[in-house]
Design a protein around this motif. Structure first.
Motif, PDB file in Angstrom:
ATOM      1  N   UNK A   7      80.368  14.519   8.701  1.00 42.60           N
ATOM      2  CA  UNK A   7      79.429  14.324   9.802  1.00 42.60           C
ATOM      3  C   UNK A   7      78.290  15.332   9.726  1.00 42.60           C
ATOM      4  N   UNK A   8      78.605  16.569   9.394  1.00 41.89           N
ATOM      5  CA  UNK A   8      77.550  17.582   9.279  1.00 41.89           C
ATOM      6  C   UNK A   8      76.671  17.282   8.066  1.00 41.89           C
ATOM      7  N   UNK A   9      77.273  16.772   6.979  1.00 40.50           N
ATOM      8  CA  UNK A   9      76.465  16.354   5.827  1.00 40.50           C
ATOM      9  C   UNK A   9      75.458  15.288   6.232  1.00 40.50           C
ATOM     10  N   UNK A  10      75.900  14.345   7.076  1.00 38.41           N
ATOM     11  CA  UNK A  10      74.983  13.325   7.557  1.00 38.41           C
ATOM     12  C   UNK A  10      73.863  13.914   8.397  1.00 38.41           C
ATOM     13  N   UNK A  11      74.210  14.933   9.188  1.00 35.61           N
ATOM     14  CA  UNK A  11      73.189  15.601   9.979  1.00 35.61           C
ATOM     15  C   UNK A  11      72.170  16.294   9.084  1.00 35.61           C
ATOM     16  N   UNK A  12      72.658  17.013   8.060  1.00 35.72           N
ATOM     17  CA  UNK A  12      71.754  17.697   7.140  1.00 35.72           C
ATOM     18  C   UNK A  12      70.868  16.691   6.419  1.00 35.72           C
ATOM     19  N   UNK A  13      71.459  15.565   6.001  1.00 34.76           N
ATOM     20  CA  UNK A  13      70.681  14.570   5.288  1.00 34.76           C
ATOM     21  C   UNK A  13      69.620  13.905   6.143  1.00 34.76           C
ATOM     22  N   UNK A  14      69.848  13.875   7.459  1.00 33.10           N
ATOM     23  CA  UNK A  14      68.868  13.227   8.341  1.00 33.10           C
ATOM     24  C   UNK A  14      67.754  14.161   8.766  1.00 33.10           C
ATOM     25  N   UNK A  15      67.930  15.441   8.529  1.00 33.21           N
ATOM     26  CA  UNK A  15      66.927  16.383   9.008  1.00 33.21           C
ATOM     27  C   UNK A  15      65.569  16.149   8.353  1.00 33.21           C
ATOM     28  N   UNK A  16      65.586  15.686   7.116  1.00 36.65           N
ATOM     29  CA  UNK A  16      64.316  15.441   6.456  1.00 36.65           C
ATOM     30  C   UNK A  16      63.508  14.357   7.130  1.00 36.65           C
ATOM     31  N   UNK A  17      64.183  13.395   7.765  1.00 38.12           N
ATOM     32  CA  UNK A  17      63.451  12.350   8.443  1.00 38.12           C
ATOM     33  C   UNK A  17      63.140  12.697   9.882  1.00 38.12           C
ATOM     34  N   UNK A  18      63.986  13.500  10.536  1.00 41.96           N
ATOM     35  CA  UNK A  18      63.768  13.836  11.930  1.00 41.96           C
ATOM     36  C   UNK A  18      62.890  15.076  12.081  1.00 41.96           C
ATOM     37  N   UNK A  19      63.019  16.044  11.198  1.00 40.70           N
ATOM     38  CA  UNK A  19      62.220  17.259  11.263  1.00 40.70           C
ATOM     39  C   UNK A  19      61.150  17.190  10.183  1.00 40.70           C
ATOM     40  N   UNK A  20      59.899  17.152  10.612  1.00 43.14           N
ATOM     41  CA  UNK A  20      58.815  17.019   9.654  1.00 43.14           C
ATOM     42  C   UNK A  20      58.573  18.333   8.916  1.00 43.14           C
ATOM     43  N   UNK A  21      58.136  18.187   7.690  1.00 39.05           N
ATOM     44  CA  UNK A  21      57.682  19.348   6.926  1.00 39.05           C
ATOM     45  C   UNK A  21      56.219  19.565   7.301  1.00 39.05           C
ATOM     46  N   UNK A  22      55.963  20.677   7.970  1.00 35.68           N
ATOM     47  CA  UNK A  22      54.608  20.972   8.435  1.00 35.68           C
ATOM     48  C   UNK A  22      53.962  21.954   7.467  1.00 35.68           C
ATOM     49  N   UNK A  23      52.837  21.553   6.933  1.00 36.18           N
ATOM     50  CA  UNK A  23      52.088  22.376   5.976  1.00 36.18           C
ATOM     51  C   UNK A  23      50.822  22.863   6.669  1.00 36.18           C
ATOM     52  N   UNK A  24      50.704  24.180   6.852  1.00 35.78           N
ATOM     53  CA  UNK A  24      49.545  24.752   7.532  1.00 35.78           C
ATOM     54  C   UNK A  24      48.438  25.019   6.514  1.00 35.78           C
ATOM     55  N   UNK A  25      47.241  24.621   6.874  1.00 27.83           N
ATOM     56  CA  UNK A  25      46.096  24.699   5.970  1.00 27.83           C
ATOM     57  C   UNK A  25      45.185  25.859   6.347  1.00 27.83           C
ATOM     58  N   UNK A  26      44.400  26.256   5.396  1.00 31.52           N
ATOM     59  CA  UNK A  26      43.417  27.311   5.630  1.00 31.52           C
ATOM     60  C   UNK A  26      42.368  26.819   6.624  1.00 31.52           C
TER      61      UNK A  26
END
Length: 300
Positions: free
Chosen positions: A48-67
């Motif tokens: 179940x925790x593996x499923x949670x970790x695997x879903x984080x990429x879709x639920x938590x966005x990778x935010x890239x801060x720009x200059x």
């Protein structure tokens, strides 16, 4: 004696052995049940925790801060490069849009942001990561790649949360296997000991069988079946314990994981594949202990 009659005799003899020494067999069944319940619970929670970790990429966005000095054309070029490297989709968030969103998320406290002399938020790109790159290692490698791009000042993907959940999953899995290995050894010893006690209690019956021409194999089979039944009963008790655990603790776990994963993110604790593995493991444990016990038949 026909083959069918032999089979019927073996099962009757095994059932009779279980009835004649219920307490001894109860200890063996309980030990098997504890071992399988512990292993099954650890594996189910780890999945179940593996499923949670695997879903984080879709639920938590990778935010890239720009200059802050990067113009719109440069941001567009950078977005295309990020999408090419990650295989995902990125969207540009201007500083004012980011500030407005933050004000909405803060509710009444968001009014204080209007008093700021200038917008402190930089432009950013929000990247949706594809499923194959949602593991902790893949997310970390992707973040390092993105940080190396010109015009990028920082990358955030909830690294601490992902790594903690991954560590918990590994601990549950490895801890469950270590505990199962330890209890496995104790279980085989206990099952073997209970069957040796059963053999000793029926030593006169065994001697009579041998005197009338019964082979060692004929004498041993009922005890092997006893071990098999012990394992099967132990697995059934373990499955019942897991079902009870899910009914009592399941609602709380479902609400917790639903909050983290969103609607539809929860999965049953006891899946059919896991139940089948526990049944097979129980039968193997019982047969393993019985093989050790019946190996000493000729010295009884």
């Amino acid at each position: 004696m026909s083959a069918l009659a032999k089979v019927a005799y073996f099962w009757r003899s095994a059932a009779s052995g279980l009835r004649h020494a219920p307490f001894v067999h109860f200890i063996a069944v309980t030990t098997i049940a504890i071992a399988l319940f512990s292993a099954g619970l650890a594996q189910a929670l780890g999945q179940r925790i593996d499923g949670l970790v695997g879903s984080l990429g879709g639920e938590v966005q990778v935010t890239v801060y720009l200059s802050p000095g990067l113009d719109e054309e440069g941001a567009s070029v950078l977005r295309e490069r990020m999408e090419a490297r990650s295989g995902g989709r990125a969207s540009l968030v201007p500083p004012q849009a980011a500030l407005d969103r933050l004000a909405r998320e803060l509710g009444d406290l968001g009014e204080a942001l209007a008093q700021l002399p200038e917008n402190p938020l930089p432009p950013s790109l929000e990247l949706q990561v594809p499923a194959e790159r949602r593991t902790p290692g893949a997310l970390k490698a992707l973040a390092e790649e993105l940080r190396a791009l010109p015009g990028v000042t920082g990358v955030d993907y909830g690294e601490e949360a992902v790594e903690r959940l991954s560590a918990i999953s590994r601990a549950l899995r490895y801890g469950g296997w270590v505990a199962f290995a330890v209890v496995l050894l104790a279980t085989v010893i206990i099952v073997s000991a209970t069957l040796q006690l059963a053999i000793y209690a029926r030593r006169e019956e065994i001697e009579i069988q041998k005197l009338v021409g019964a082979t060692d194999r004929f004498v041993k089979v009922p005890f092997l079946i006893e071990g098999f039944l012990q394992g099967l009963l132990g697995a059934a008790v373990a499955l019942g314990g897991l079902v009870l655990f899910e009914r009592l603790v399941g609602p709380w776990m479902t609400s917790l994981f639903s909050f983290l994963l969103g609607p539809g993110g929860s999965t049953p604790l006891l899946e059919p594949a896991l139940a089948l593995r526990l049944l097979v493991a129980g039968c193997v444990l019982g047969l393993g202990g019985s093989f050790i016990a019946v190996g000493r038949f000729l010295r009884v």
